[in-house]
Design an enzyme around this catalytic site. Structure first.
Site, PDB file in Angstrom:
ATOM      1  N   LYS A 127      32.748  21.224   3.551  1.00  0.00           N
ATOM      2  CA  LYS A 127      33.015  22.608   3.950  1.00  0.00           C
ATOM      3  C   LYS A 127      32.940  23.536   2.746  1.00  0.00           C
ATOM      4  O   LYS A 127      32.369  24.632   2.818  1.00  0.00           O
ATOM      5  CB  LYS A 127      34.403  22.709   4.581  1.00  0.00           C
ATOM      6  CG  LYS A 127      34.787  24.117   4.984  1.00  0.00           C
ATOM      7  CD  LYS A 127      36.260  24.260   5.319  1.00  0.00           C
ATOM      8  CE  LYS A 127      37.102  24.452   4.072  1.00  0.00           C
ATOM      9  NZ  LYS A 127      38.451  24.998   4.351  1.00  0.00           N
ATOM     10  N   ASN A 128      33.521  23.104   1.626  1.00  0.00           N
ATOM     11  CA  ASN A 128      33.599  23.968   0.448  1.00  0.00           C
ATOM     12  C   ASN A 128      32.250  24.169  -0.230  1.00  0.00           C
ATOM     13  O   ASN A 128      32.113  25.034  -1.104  1.00  0.00           O
ATOM     14  CB  ASN A 128      34.614  23.412  -0.549  1.00  0.00           C
ATOM     15  CG  ASN A 128      36.039  23.535  -0.034  1.00  0.00           C
ATOM     16  OD1 ASN A 128      36.325  24.346   0.840  1.00  0.00           O
ATOM     17  ND2 ASN A 128      36.933  22.718  -0.565  1.00  0.00           N
TER      18      ASN A 128
ATOM     19  N   ARG B 223      39.669  33.014   4.156  1.00  0.00           N
ATOM     20  CA  ARG B 223      39.513  33.453   2.776  1.00  0.00           C
ATOM     21  C   ARG B 223      38.061  33.321   2.295  1.00  0.00           C
ATOM     22  O   ARG B 223      37.598  34.128   1.490  1.00  0.00           O
ATOM     23  CB  ARG B 223      40.432  32.645   1.862  1.00  0.00           C
ATOM     24  CG  ARG B 223      40.279  33.060   0.405  1.00  0.00           C
ATOM     25  CD  ARG B 223      41.296  32.463  -0.508  1.00  0.00           C
ATOM     26  NE  ARG B 223      41.033  32.832  -1.883  1.00  0.00           N
ATOM     27  CZ  ARG B 223      41.373  33.998  -2.430  1.00  0.00           C
ATOM     28  NH1 ARG B 223      42.005  34.890  -1.696  1.00  0.00           N
ATOM     29  NH2 ARG B 223      41.092  34.272  -3.688  1.00  0.00           N
TER      30      ARG B 223
ATOM     31  N   CYS C 100      44.832  30.145   4.439  1.00  0.00           N
ATOM     32  CA  CYS C 100      46.119  29.460   4.351  1.00  0.00           C
ATOM     33  C   CYS C 100      47.036  30.168   3.358  1.00  0.00           C
ATOM     34  O   CYS C 100      46.602  30.582   2.279  1.00  0.00           O
ATOM     35  CB  CYS C 100      45.922  28.014   3.898  1.00  0.00           C
ATOM     36  SG  CYS C 100      45.281  26.923   5.179  1.00  0.00           S
TER      37      CYS C 100
ATOM     38  N   ARG D  41      46.670  34.270  -4.222  1.00  0.00           N
ATOM     39  CA  ARG D  41      45.287  33.977  -4.624  1.00  0.00           C
ATOM     40  C   ARG D  41      44.526  35.290  -4.768  1.00  0.00           C
ATOM     41  O   ARG D  41      43.723  35.660  -3.922  1.00  0.00           O
ATOM     42  CB  ARG D  41      44.618  33.063  -3.592  1.00  0.00           C
ATOM     43  CG  ARG D  41      45.310  31.721  -3.456  1.00  0.00           C
ATOM     44  CD  ARG D  41      44.475  30.729  -2.700  1.00  0.00           C
ATOM     45  NE  ARG D  41      44.438  31.027  -1.286  1.00  0.00           N
ATOM     46  CZ  ARG D  41      43.742  30.310  -0.391  1.00  0.00           C
ATOM     47  NH1 ARG D  41      43.019  29.288  -0.793  1.00  0.00           N
ATOM     48  NH2 ARG D  41      43.762  30.621   0.877  1.00  0.00           N
TER      49      ARG D  41
ATOM     50  N   ASP E  39      43.636  20.185  -3.544  1.00  0.00           N
ATOM     51  CA  ASP E  39      43.486  19.962  -2.103  1.00  0.00           C
ATOM     52  C   ASP E  39      43.930  18.570  -1.674  1.00  0.00           C
ATOM     53  O   ASP E  39      44.065  18.308  -0.471  1.00  0.00           O
ATOM     54  CB  ASP E  39      42.031  20.187  -1.677  1.00  0.00           C
ATOM     55  CG  ASP E  39      41.705  21.659  -1.509  1.00  0.00           C
ATOM     56  OD1 ASP E  39      42.634  22.491  -1.532  1.00  0.00           O
ATOM     57  OD2 ASP E  39      40.511  21.988  -1.355  1.00  0.00           O
TER      58      ASP E  39
ATOM     59  N   ILE F  99      47.878  24.821  -9.733  1.00  0.00           N
ATOM     60  CA  ILE F  99      46.862  25.733  -9.199  1.00  0.00           C
ATOM     61  C   ILE F  99      47.493  26.787  -8.283  1.00  0.00           C
ATOM     62  O   ILE F  99      47.308  27.983  -8.479  1.00  0.00           O
ATOM     63  CB  ILE F  99      45.773  24.964  -8.428  1.00  0.00           C
ATOM     64  CG1 ILE F  99      45.235  23.796  -9.280  1.00  0.00           C
ATOM     65  CG2 ILE F  99      44.643  25.907  -8.031  1.00  0.00           C
ATOM     66  CD1 ILE F  99      44.579  24.199 -10.573  1.00  0.00           C
TER      67      ILE F  99
ATOM     68  N   ARG G 116      40.498  23.434  10.563  1.00  0.00           N
ATOM     69  CA  ARG G 116      39.737  24.273   9.641  1.00  0.00           C
ATOM     70  C   ARG G 116      38.985  23.427   8.612  1.00  0.00           C
ATOM     71  O   ARG G 116      37.976  23.879   8.070  1.00  0.00           O
ATOM     72  CB  ARG G 116      40.663  25.240   8.906  1.00  0.00           C
ATOM     73  CG  ARG G 116      41.239  26.356   9.779  1.00  0.00           C
ATOM     74  CD  ARG G 116      42.049  27.341   8.957  1.00  0.00           C
ATOM     75  NE  ARG G 116      41.298  27.745   7.779  1.00  0.00           N
ATOM     76  CZ  ARG G 116      41.705  27.583   6.523  1.00  0.00           C
ATOM     77  NH1 ARG G 116      42.876  27.035   6.271  1.00  0.00           N
ATOM     78  NH2 ARG G 116      40.963  27.991   5.522  1.00  0.00           N
TER      79      ARG G 116
END
Length: 416
Positions: A22-23, A92, A116, A121, A303, A325, A395
């Site tokens: 996904k990323n 996002r 989320c 962020r 993650d 993070i 998601r």
């Protein structure tokens, strides 16, 4: 609203193939807007975030068709440069549209993105990077307007190696005049995949995977065909699922070097790891505590902090996890404690004292990765666990219950 119902204490065994990341898919989808033509993107996962990005891009004028795991994106008629506020708040990753729209049309308007609630962020790094190459940024009434007469290559230094800011800067700079250098760039594999895609389109980018990326601007790009890289976060989650259930799981279609830090910690916890050319196998019996600090790639990924915290709740001894993070990424802790976990959170640090077993109960997924972590805890817990608000999980985890069922898990999806 849907929920997962999980009956635990079943050892997961078998093989599972992970699909496209996904990323990687989201910024590459956005990057197709940099040219006029039909791009073909293979191994795009079925996820709500992907569907949301399709919706946004369609409103901008793109024509998108899905054929199986392939997206066919025609960006020829893209004409809008304003992203609707409601859609921005849903996801996002919609911020990735800023770089391509600014690069192609020299103008973009959007509101602050959602997603989320895992911590503060800010997108100031994105905005500073775009200003460096000639964008004029105005922020007013919750909206961001960026314009440029022309984009000019420059040196960009990121105060933090932000993945999103690195990708946005790359996408804006590919059509700028001259050379852009991004210093302290993020090094994630997904950035290398974006570089590969853009270079196929005719861009001139080098350095992705290192902390310095060089972009030589070109006049135009062309539509191409590309296959998305494997999802290392899904792969890591399934490896941890094998470990927490004391099972024997093989994750296929993975580049092992993407998960070196995860492999190291799983071995430290007591798992036996076998690494092949494109697979990783995990076998576990006894688990012991370790200390973990999340870091930008190639460090331990934030993650996977929530999933491995679930694992450590049942490891012998005391473990300490430090989250560097995001400051609000321990929202799953209260839910794990409802299952019998012993965890104390002090700022960005969680101290976990392992317990012999967790017990099933009703819990709520507060965000994507925390939701995945609760499913893993439920797989190992005694009795039945109900996990609500699983739309968060959808998601980022494709057909999550079906993949776990293929490994022997007792998990079903029901209407709440």
């Amino acid at each position: 609203m849907e929920k997962f119902v999980v009956t635990g204490e079943v050892q997961l065994c078998g093989k599972i193939r992970v699909g496209g990341a996904k990323n990687a898919a989201l910024p590459i989808m956005a990057a197709t807007l940099l040219c006029s033509g039909v791009s073909v993107i293979h191994d795009v996962p079925y996820l709500s975030d992907i569907k949301a990005m399709q919706g946004i891009m369609t409103l901008l004028g793109a024509e998108i068709k899905r054929e199986g795991r392939t997206l066919i994106i025609d960006s020829s008629n893209v004409h809008r440069v304003e992203v609707p506020e409601q859609l921005m708040r849903e996801m996002r990753a919609s911020v990735f549209l800023m770089g391509p729209l600014l690069g192609r049309f020299h103008k973009v308007r959007l509101s602050y993105p959602g997603g989320c609630a895992i911590g503060h962020r800010p997108i100031d790094l994105h905005l500073k990077a775009l200003e460096k190459i000639g964008a004029r940024i105005k922020e007013k009434f919750g909206f961001i307007d960026a314009e440029a007469d022309s984009l000019i290559g420059s040196e960009i230094y990121l105060d933090f190696p932000s993945v999103g800011a690195t990708e946005n800067a790359i996408m804006a700079a590919v059509l700028a005049k001259g050379v852009t250098i991004i210093c302290n760039a993020a090094r994630e594999p997904e950035i290398f995949d974006l570089q590969t895609f853009l270079n196929k389109m005719g861009a001139k980018i080098t350095g992705a995977g290192s902390d310095t990326i060089r972009i030589e601007g070109v006049e135009r790009l062309v539509a191409v065909e590309h296959t998305i890289i494997c999802d290392r976060i899904q792969a890591g989650t399934y490896l941890i699922a094998g470990a927490i259930t004391r099972g024997d799981v093989v994750v296929e279609n993975i580049v092992p070097e993407y998960l070196v830090s995860v492999i190291d910690k799983l071995e430290g916890i007591g798992s036996v790891i076998q690494v092949g050319e494109n697979f990783i196998r995990v076998r576990s019996k006894e688990l012991r505590g370790v200390d973990i600090k999340t870091l930008p790639h190639p460090g331990f990924p934030t993650d996977l902090q929530a999933p491995i915290l679930s694992l450590l709740t049942m490891a012998k001894g005391t473990s300490i996890i430090t989250e560097t993070i995001f400051e609000n990424r321990f929202k799953h802790v209260d839910e794990l404690m409802r299952m019998g976990a012993q965890i104390k959170v002090e700022g960005r640090t969680a101290i976990i004292r392992g317990v012999p077993k967790l017990t099933g109960t009703k819990v709520t997924a507060p965000d994507l990765r925390a939701g995945g972590a609760l499913v893993l805890a439920a797989l190992a817990a005694e009795g039945t666990t109900e996990i609500e608000q699983i739309y968060h999980i959808d998601r980022g985890y494709e057909n999550f219950e079906e993949h776990l069922q293929s490994l022997g898990a007792h998990i079903i999806r029901l209407n709440s």
